[in-house]
Enzyme design. Structure first.
Site, PDB file in Angstrom:
ATOM      1  N   CYS A  42      39.763  36.985  44.431  1.00 27.39           N
ATOM      2  CA  CYS A  42      40.163  38.390  44.649  1.00 27.39           C
ATOM      3  C   CYS A  42      41.666  38.483  44.959  1.00 27.39           C
ATOM      4  O   CYS A  42      42.598  37.793  45.181  1.00 27.39           O
ATOM      5  CB  CYS A  42      39.735  38.179  45.823  1.00 27.39           C
ATOM      6  SG  CYS A  42      40.351  40.076  46.324  1.00 27.39           S
ATOM      7  N   CYS A  84      41.012  46.570  42.741  1.00 28.95           N
ATOM      8  CA  CYS A  84      40.362  45.598  43.006  1.00 28.95           C
ATOM      9  C   CYS A  84      41.355  44.698  42.304  1.00 28.95           C
ATOM     10  O   CYS A  84      42.039  45.507  40.621  1.00 28.95           O
ATOM     11  CB  CYS A  84      39.582  45.837  42.167  1.00 28.95           C
ATOM     12  SG  CYS A  84      38.688  43.771  41.315  1.00 28.95           S
TER      13      CYS A  84
END
Length: 261
Positions: free
Chosen positions: A74, A200
């Site tokens: 991530c 993101c």
């Protein structure tokens, strides 16, 4: 068990961080992580991270999606972890931490932005629809569109994410509009969250690589997301190969609290 937690966000991509260093040995079940990330019955977040000790590194990043399952890299989470380490007194010119996809370098800029070095990318698939499929630490589908703000990201993203080719492992889906050379707008449907997120990091990186404006050499791509602005710097070394990839953007402390689980 009473947990002390910290809430951070990077361009609206928000995370619960738990300091698990110094022999604390905190272990969470998938259902506990899912409950903590629930926005109505828990703290609320796109993901949860444990900061662990690891020899030879400043820390180890253990990441869980909001559905409670461990996941791939991530990018915004990594940037928030570095800012957390910085705020906890680990002030360095360069950080080295370990994540699920291996070692990452990072740095905190004077303006508070965090720069995170991503993994090299050596393969980009172009689909029959002229979309891009690549892995920037997590798998991504990049779809160029016009009028990105009019796209039903959840409906269309879910259709691609649950296509029979991707359904088992899942894929993140990015809808990208090119605003100008070197400037793009990205909206992302994230697996594990199963919804649109405000930003993101690995998706922004995948989109920037797909929209490289220089055939070879250095590229700087400015990226807007619903949660704010980021930048991706990289060297394009071939038709589908990229090195020295840096994801750059803000990472901000939100609040600290305690919760009983």
């Amino acid at each position: 068990m009473k947990l002390t937690f910290y809430k951070y966000q990077g361009t609206g991509n928000d995370f619960i961080i738990i300091d698990n260093r110094n022999g604390k040995n905190i272990s969470l079940t998938n259902s506990q992580v899912k409950q903590l990330c629930d926005r109505r019955f828990g703290i609320g977040a796109d993901g949860l991270m444990l900061m662990n000790d690891k020899e030879g590194f400043d820390f180890d990043m253990q990441y869980y999606n909001a559905d409670g399952h461990t996941s791939t890299m991530c990018g915004n989470g990594g940037r928030c972890m570095v800012k957390f380490a910085y705020n906890k007194g680990l002030n360095k010119s360069e950080y080295l931490f370990n994540a699920v996809d291996g070692p990452h370098k990072a740095a905190v800029e004077n303006n508070g932005w965090v720069d995170l070095k991503m993994k090299d990318v050596n393969a980009v698939e172009i689909s029959m629809f002229s979309d891009y499929i690549l892995n920037t630490g997590s798998p991504h589908y990049v779809k160029p569109v016009n009028n990105v703000m009019d796209i039903d990201v959840v409906k269309l993203g879910r259709e691609i994410r649950y296509n029979k080719r991707f359904a088992d492992e899942g894929i993140n889906v990015n809808f990208v509009e090119q605003e100008d050379e070197g400037k793009i707008y990205v909206r992302t449907y994230e697996r594990g969250v199963e919804d649109e997120t405000l930003s993101c990091g690995t998706g922004v990186t995948a989109a920037a690589l797909s929209f490289a404006h220089n055939d070879n050499g250095f590229n700087h791509v400015s990226v807007k997301t619903p949660g704010g602005s980021l930048a991706v710097d990289f060297d394009k070394t071939g038709e589908a190969s990229f090195e020295n990839i840096w994801l750059c953007g803000p990472a901000t402390f939100v609040f600290k609290g305690e919760i009983e689980i």
